[in-house]
Design a protein around this motif. Structure first.
Motif, PDB file in Angstrom:
ATOM      1  N   VAL A  48     -83.292  24.202  29.661  1.00 42.68           N
ATOM      2  CA  VAL A  48     -84.486  24.702  28.978  1.00 42.68           C
ATOM      3  C   VAL A  48     -85.748  24.256  29.711  1.00 42.68           C
ATOM      4  O   VAL A  48     -86.731  24.989  29.790  1.00 42.68           O
ATOM      5  CB  VAL A  48     -84.499  24.224  27.510  1.00 42.68           C
ATOM      6  N   VAL A  74     -78.768  30.436  27.526  1.00 43.10           N
ATOM      7  CA  VAL A  74     -80.044  29.756  27.754  1.00 43.10           C
ATOM      8  C   VAL A  74     -80.903  30.554  28.722  1.00 43.10           C
ATOM      9  O   VAL A  74     -82.095  30.801  28.478  1.00 43.10           O
ATOM     10  CB  VAL A  74     -79.830  28.321  28.283  1.00 43.10           C
ATOM     11  N   ILE A  77     -81.714  31.091  22.957  1.00 45.77           N
ATOM     12  CA  ILE A  77     -81.567  29.649  22.778  1.00 45.77           C
ATOM     13  C   ILE A  77     -80.818  29.315  21.489  1.00 45.77           C
ATOM     14  O   ILE A  77     -79.970  28.411  21.475  1.00 45.77           O
ATOM     15  CB  ILE A  77     -82.942  28.954  22.791  1.00 45.77           C
TER      16      ILE A  77
END
Length: 304
Positions: free
Chosen positions: A199, A224, A229
């Motif tokens: 991230v 991701v 997410i």
């Protein structure tokens, strides 16, 4: 083959028979499962691969076998962990001869080099080959940190292209990007921090539990990177008790037990490691079997 240094790179375990010989058929079974799950590269002879117990002849056999089986679909990277610079240089030459596409390079073994010596080590080995190099930065286990100042010196070597980031400090991803931009690709080297580091901008994941759970690992990575997410986090929360098996000195035994439970490996390890037994084995089995019983249904991550 050039290497993009992104995606999932399993640090694959070395499979042994009961007679302590390489088990190539079982190794291939796992390898094919990894390829089917969508991995992006593979690393041979790392810590999980029990590198310190492998002979040069075994490393040659594993490398040539893997190169043949992947047939150019993904890059094959070989770990180099030596005590002497000249031995690391020799290994780099052999790795290229065997057909590997790249090198993962640890700092010197057994001697705690200072910053000048560490920089010289990486520069000397990298300058001896035209293979792409990924620096393994793991000061917790190997007691030598590849600092930002060292990476600043390593920029002059164009084939030093990536870092396996295992400092345990997720902020180091941001420090690397702030200092060097996209000059070095960053692959998280610790399973329990992989989602967080990706991230923050890490380009990939050098995985351990991927050896037993390749689809789930690749799904987390691709979700991701696709910005999904929430879906990635849901899988990751299920995954975490398994990923924590990567944190222990017996990670090889733990992960091999997981491989055996899902039919992708065996528990055989090479001495001085011993297979698990008693309460310790039962405790790890409980973690694995609980996770398998609750295995999530994955989205069509391969289309992402």
């Amino acid at each position: 083959m050039s290497i993009e240094w992104k995606g999932v790179f399993p640090a694959i375990t070395t499979k042994f028979t009961a007679a302590d010989e390489l088990d190539l058929p079982l190794f291939e079974k796992n390898l094919q499962a990894q390829l089917a799950a969508g991995i992006d590269g593979i690393i041979l002879g790392g810590s999980l691969g029990e590198a310190s117990t492998l002979t040069t002849a075994e490393k040659e056999t594993l490398t040539k076998f893997t190169v043949e089986k992947v047939a150019g679909k993904i890059p094959v990277v070989v770990n180099i962990a030596e005590g002497a610079t000249r031995d690391a240089v020799q290994q780099a030459a052999l790795v290229k001869k065997w057909g590997a596409a790249g090198i993962m390079l640890l700092p010197p073994m057994r001697y705690k080099s200072d910053e000048r010596e560490t920089a010289a080590w990486f520069k000397t080995v990298a300058a001896s080959t035209d293979l792409p190099v990924m620096v393994y930065n793991n000061p917790v286990d190997y007691k030598i940190e590849v600092t930002l100042n060292i990476f600043d010196q390593l920029q002059e070597l164009p084939n030093i292209q990536a870092v396996k980031e295992s400092t345990r400090d997720v902020s180091n991803v941001t420090r690397m990007i702030n200092r060097f931009g996209d000059r070095f690709k960053i692959l998280c080297g610790l399973d329990t921090l992989a989602l967080e580091e990706m991230v923050l901008g890490a380009h990939g994941w050098v995985g351990g539990l991927v050896d037993a759970f390749p689809a789930e690992t690749v799904a987390v990575y691709r979700l991701v990177k696709a910005g999904r997410i929430k879906e990635a986090v849901e899988i990751y929360r299920w995954f975490l008790p398994l990923l924590e098996l990567d944190l222990y000195p017996k990670l090889v035994q733990f992960i091999k037990l997981a491989e055996a439970e899902v039919g992708l490996g065996s528990e055989y390890v090479r001495a001085p490691r011993l297979t698990l037994e008693g309460a310790e084995r039962e405790s790890v089995l409980q973690v694995i079997r609980t996770a398998v019983a609750n295995r999530p249904v994955l989205p069509d991550y391969l289309s992402l």
